[in-house]
Design a protein around this motif. Structure first.
Motif, PDB file in Angstrom:
ATOM      1  N   GLY A 183       2.636   7.988  -3.911  1.00  0.00           N
ATOM      2  CA  GLY A 183       2.384   8.650  -5.189  1.00  0.00           C
ATOM      3  C   GLY A 183       2.253   7.739  -6.383  1.00  0.00           C
ATOM      4  N   GLY A 184       2.322   6.411  -6.176  1.00  0.00           N
ATOM      5  CA  GLY A 184       2.226   5.462  -7.271  1.00  0.00           C
ATOM      6  C   GLY A 184       0.806   5.277  -7.778  1.00  0.00           C
ATOM      7  N   MET A 185       0.675   4.511  -8.874  1.00  0.00           N
ATOM      8  CA  MET A 185      -0.600   4.353  -9.554  1.00  0.00           C
ATOM      9  C   MET A 185      -1.485   3.253  -8.970  1.00  0.00           C
ATOM     10  SD  MET A 185      -1.265   3.311 -13.566  1.00  0.00           S
ATOM     11  CE  MET A 185      -0.809   1.570 -13.314  1.00  0.00           C
ATOM     12  N   PHE A 186      -0.930   2.071  -8.800  1.00  0.00           N
ATOM     13  CA  PHE A 186      -1.752   0.916  -8.409  1.00  0.00           C
ATOM     14  C   PHE A 186      -0.899  -0.084  -7.644  1.00  0.00           C
ATOM     15  CE2 PHE A 186      -3.280  -3.409  -9.103  1.00  0.00           C
ATOM     16  CZ  PHE A 186      -4.629  -3.296  -8.785  1.00  0.00           C
ATOM     17  N   ALA A 187      -1.514  -0.722  -6.643  1.00  0.00           N
ATOM     18  CA  ALA A 187      -0.798  -1.744  -5.883  1.00  0.00           C
ATOM     19  C   ALA A 187      -1.767  -2.735  -5.286  1.00  0.00           C
ATOM     20  CB  ALA A 187       0.037  -1.105  -4.763  1.00  0.00           C
ATOM     21  N   VAL A 188      -1.275  -3.926  -5.058  1.00  0.00           N
ATOM     22  CA  VAL A 188      -1.969  -4.891  -4.218  1.00  0.00           C
ATOM     23  C   VAL A 188      -1.046  -5.188  -3.046  1.00  0.00           C
ATOM     24  CG1 VAL A 188      -3.345  -5.908  -6.067  1.00  0.00           C
ATOM     25  CG2 VAL A 188      -1.101  -6.868  -5.542  1.00  0.00           C
ATOM     26  N   GLY A 189      -1.638  -5.442  -1.894  1.00  0.00           N
ATOM     27  CA  GLY A 189      -0.827  -5.696  -0.712  1.00  0.00           C
ATOM     28  C   GLY A 189      -1.477  -6.722   0.194  1.00  0.00           C
TER      29      GLY A 189
ATOM     30  N   PHE B 252      -6.199 -10.054   0.111  1.00  0.00           N
ATOM     31  CA  PHE B 252      -5.325  -8.968  -0.306  1.00  0.00           C
ATOM     32  C   PHE B 252      -6.109  -7.665  -0.298  1.00  0.00           C
ATOM     33  CE2 PHE B 252      -7.555 -10.320  -4.043  1.00  0.00           C
ATOM     34  CZ  PHE B 252      -7.723  -9.188  -4.828  1.00  0.00           C
ATOM     35  N   LEU B 253      -5.382  -6.559  -0.396  1.00  0.00           N
ATOM     36  CA  LEU B 253      -5.998  -5.242  -0.467  1.00  0.00           C
ATOM     37  C   LEU B 253      -5.594  -4.568  -1.769  1.00  0.00           C
ATOM     38  CD1 LEU B 253      -5.385  -3.930   3.184  1.00  0.00           C
ATOM     39  CD2 LEU B 253      -7.416  -5.092   2.267  1.00  0.00           C
ATOM     40  N   VAL B 254      -6.447  -3.683  -2.254  1.00  0.00           N
ATOM     41  CA  VAL B 254      -6.207  -2.947  -3.493  1.00  0.00           C
ATOM     42  C   VAL B 254      -6.029  -1.475  -3.177  1.00  0.00           C
ATOM     43  CG1 VAL B 254      -7.254  -2.155  -5.653  1.00  0.00           C
ATOM     44  CG2 VAL B 254      -7.419  -4.554  -4.993  1.00  0.00           C
ATOM     45  N   TYR B 255      -5.051  -0.853  -3.826  1.00  0.00           N
ATOM     46  CA  TYR B 255      -4.774   0.576  -3.673  1.00  0.00           C
ATOM     47  C   TYR B 255      -4.720   1.192  -5.072  1.00  0.00           C
ATOM     48  CZ  TYR B 255      -3.129  -1.006   0.919  1.00  0.00           C
ATOM     49  OH  TYR B 255      -3.028  -1.596   2.149  1.00  0.00           O
ATOM     50  N   MET B 256      -5.372   2.339  -5.255  1.00  0.00           N
ATOM     51  CA  MET B 256      -5.414   2.970  -6.576  1.00  0.00           C
ATOM     52  C   MET B 256      -5.269   4.482  -6.455  1.00  0.00           C
ATOM     53  SD  MET B 256      -8.630   0.946  -8.339  1.00  0.00           S
ATOM     54  CE  MET B 256      -8.409   1.809  -9.903  1.00  0.00           C
TER      55      MET B 256
ATOM     56  N   GLY C 187       0.789  -1.222   0.000  1.00  0.00           N
ATOM     57  CA  GLY C 187       0.000   0.000   0.000  1.00  0.00           C
ATOM     58  C   GLY C 187       0.819   1.268   0.000  1.00  0.00           C
ATOM     59  N   TRP C 188       2.009   1.222   0.597  1.00  0.00           N
ATOM     60  CA  TRP C 188       2.856   2.418   0.648  1.00  0.00           C
ATOM     61  C   TRP C 188       3.196   2.934  -0.743  1.00  0.00           C
ATOM     62  CZ3 TRP C 188       4.469  -2.497   2.154  1.00  0.00           C
ATOM     63  CH2 TRP C 188       5.357  -3.128   1.288  1.00  0.00           C
TER      64      TRP C 188
END
Length: 204
Positions: A131-137, A172-176, A125-126
């Motif tokens: 400032g990133g576009m997309f992540a899974v954590g 998992f978690l999604v970050y956008m 998530g960090w």
């Protein structure tokens, strides 16, 4: 010793990459490059990432670097060589070869997103928070809940810790970051956006 393993949600990231669409609704290219710092955590990540089945994608390599300058060289050299860059960690990058000062994570991400010509995605998530576009954590909820249930089995149920099998994470978690998705003309099924918004992991 028992507990829940900490494993990167590579399967979930692969599924997200398969669902992503670029300009004109086209699928992403299939070449993946992994980049991370030289921390022991990334040493472990590399073992997972390099042996994972990325099909239909293809991992073209993992790079670990110590300094921000080395990081910049990998990002620039990746342009035209890979279709997606996967970032594991960068919080242990040094500003210079003397290894006296750590690079500022938000500055690393700002430079990366400004200079990478292909989509960059993260495994925590960090990455989006910086400032990133997309992540899974990993799901901290699952980690905590599973550990708590195991503790109850030992403390209240009389189970012997060594007899309580360790388990693999399944959630998992999604970050956008919407502005970055728009800038790169990347889209995902609305379910991903709804999931990120539900857990306050969606950034305009």
């Amino acid at each position: 010793v028992t507990g829940i393993y900490e494993r990167k949600p590579l399967l979930d990231l692969r599924r997200a990459l398969s669902a992503m669409r670029g300009a004109n609704g086209l699928e992403l290219g299939r070449r993946i490059l992994h980049l991370g710092d030289h921390s022991s955590a990334v040493d472990a990540d590399v073992k997972e990432i390099d042996t994972f089945d990325w099909a239909p994608f293809r991992l073209i390599g993992s790079h670990q670097v110590k300094t921000f300058d080395e990081w910049k060289k990998v990002i620039k050299s990746a342009n035209g060589v890979t279709d997606v860059i996967v970032i594991s960690n960068y919080h242990n990058l040094f500003e210079a070869a003397d290894e006296m000062t750590l690079a500022v994570p938000t500055e690393v991400m700002k430079w990366t997103e400004s200079n990478a010509r292909v989509p960059v995605v993260g495994l925590g998530g960090w990455f989006v928070e910086d400032g990133g576009m997309f992540a899974v954590g990993l799901s901290g909820f699952e980690q905590g809940e599973t550990a708590a249930r195991m503790a109850i089995r030992v403390l209240d149920g009389g189970a012997i810790p060594i007899d309580v099998a360790r388990v693999m994470p399944r959630q998992f978690l999604v970050y956008m970051r919407n502005s970055m998705m728009d800038e790169r003309k990347i889209s995902l099924p609305s379910l991903y956006e709804a999931f990120a918004k539900a857990l306050n992991n969606y950034y305009e």
